[in-house]
Motif scaffolding. Sequence first.
Motif, PDB file in Angstrom:
ATOM      1  N   ILE A   1      -2.339  -6.303  -0.115  1.00 37.51           N
ATOM      2  CA  ILE A   1      -3.777  -5.995  -0.003  1.00 37.51           C
ATOM      3  C   ILE A   1      -4.087  -5.497   1.411  1.00 37.51           C
ATOM      4  O   ILE A   1      -4.842  -4.540   1.591  1.00 37.51           O
ATOM      5  N   VAL A   2      -3.467  -6.131   2.410  1.00 36.54           N
ATOM      6  CA  VAL A   2      -3.666  -5.670   3.790  1.00 36.54           C
ATOM      7  C   VAL A   2      -3.150  -4.234   3.937  1.00 36.54           C
ATOM      8  O   VAL A   2      -3.800  -3.387   4.564  1.00 36.54           O
ATOM      9  N   ASP A   3      -1.984  -3.935   3.337  1.00 37.13           N
ATOM     10  CA  ASP A   3      -1.448  -2.563   3.394  1.00 37.13           C
ATOM     11  C   ASP A   3      -2.462  -1.563   2.832  1.00 37.13           C
ATOM     12  O   ASP A   3      -2.668  -0.484   3.392  1.00 37.13           O
ATOM     13  N   ILE A   4      -3.095  -1.934   1.705  1.00 36.42           N
ATOM     14  CA  ILE A   4      -4.073  -1.034   1.063  1.00 36.42           C
ATOM     15  C   ILE A   4      -5.295  -0.843   1.974  1.00 36.42           C
ATOM     16  O   ILE A   4      -5.772   0.271   2.184  1.00 36.42           O
ATOM     17  N   ILE A   5      -5.789  -1.956   2.559  1.00 39.86           N
ATOM     18  CA  ILE A   5      -6.962  -1.857   3.453  1.00 39.86           C
ATOM     19  C   ILE A   5      -6.626  -0.952   4.641  1.00 39.86           C
ATOM     20  O   ILE A   5      -7.415  -0.073   5.014  1.00 39.86           O
TER      21      ILE A   5
END
Length: 310
Positions: free
Chosen positions: A150-154
Amino acid sequence: MKELLILSDKGGAGKSSVTASIAALLSGTLNITLADTDVNAPNLHIINKASLIKSAPIYASEKAFIDMTACTGCMGCTDMCSFGALMRGNGTPVLLQIFCEACGACIKECPEKAIEIRQIHNGYLHLFDAGGIKLVSGKLSIGQGSTGKIVDIIKSEARIAAQNDNADYLIIDGPPGLCCPVISSLKGCDAVLAITEPTMPALSALERLLNVVEYSDPAVGVIINKVDINPAGADAVRRSMEERGIPVIGEIPYDIHVSFAITEGVPVEICFPESKAAEALRTITSKILSLFETKQQERDIDHEQDTCMR
Ligand code: SF4
Ligand code: SF4
């Protein structure tokens, strides 16, 4: 575009309020984009009283699903799962999705083709307007995992937003402590500011955090928040950072105006520019850009030495 990640050794150290003030100060002369990668408890949009522009669901992981109308209850799949996600029920298999790692082994064993792997909804991606600054944030749904993804996507959405706005700096409010989202937040960052408090437990946590941060080799600076509440603790932090060769680029005194500013949802720099905390934050902000430059000079010297050795 440069990326600055702001971390803290523990929650409540003042990371998000420092991020909001630094962004407000830098945005006077530079194009800034913000991201909040504290996916368990994002709050930068609250501190900035930001308004939501749009939201989208995040699908960051996969799980097995069984079509019970096609399943004949042969139980062949239950012997295949190495993760304990499939159990024998009363004539039907029982799938415990929380343990499923989506390896697909059960699919190969199913004669009825009753099992498939599907993406699952883990959280939400949000785009905010924080007083004219774009803020990309995300939130993990309750009971879900894959925080690193999720951090990668953000971060990837924040980079797109920053490029679209010709941003000079992407400033990321990272997660507190040492956890999977911290590692993901570190990827590709040019500089890290670590916020700490002047206590021995905080120093111990700071040293562990810096051990991890240094693997990524960004420029690193430390800020001691509420520096005057424990002078002996502040001295210990300064000594430890001197031994490590990490600059303490700023010290913020305890100031009740910070709490008032958080309540107002406005950075202290804007709300109470005459306060002691705002003054300290202005000094810190003036030193941030030199943090990037010093690291670049170090890299240039290393490169020259490498070239000479060959
Ligand atoms: S996909 Fe893999 S982990 Fe998930 S239930 Fe099937 S065998 Fe188990
Ligand atoms: S292998 Fe397929 S048919 Fe057999 S119990 Fe599992 S899901 Fe049902």
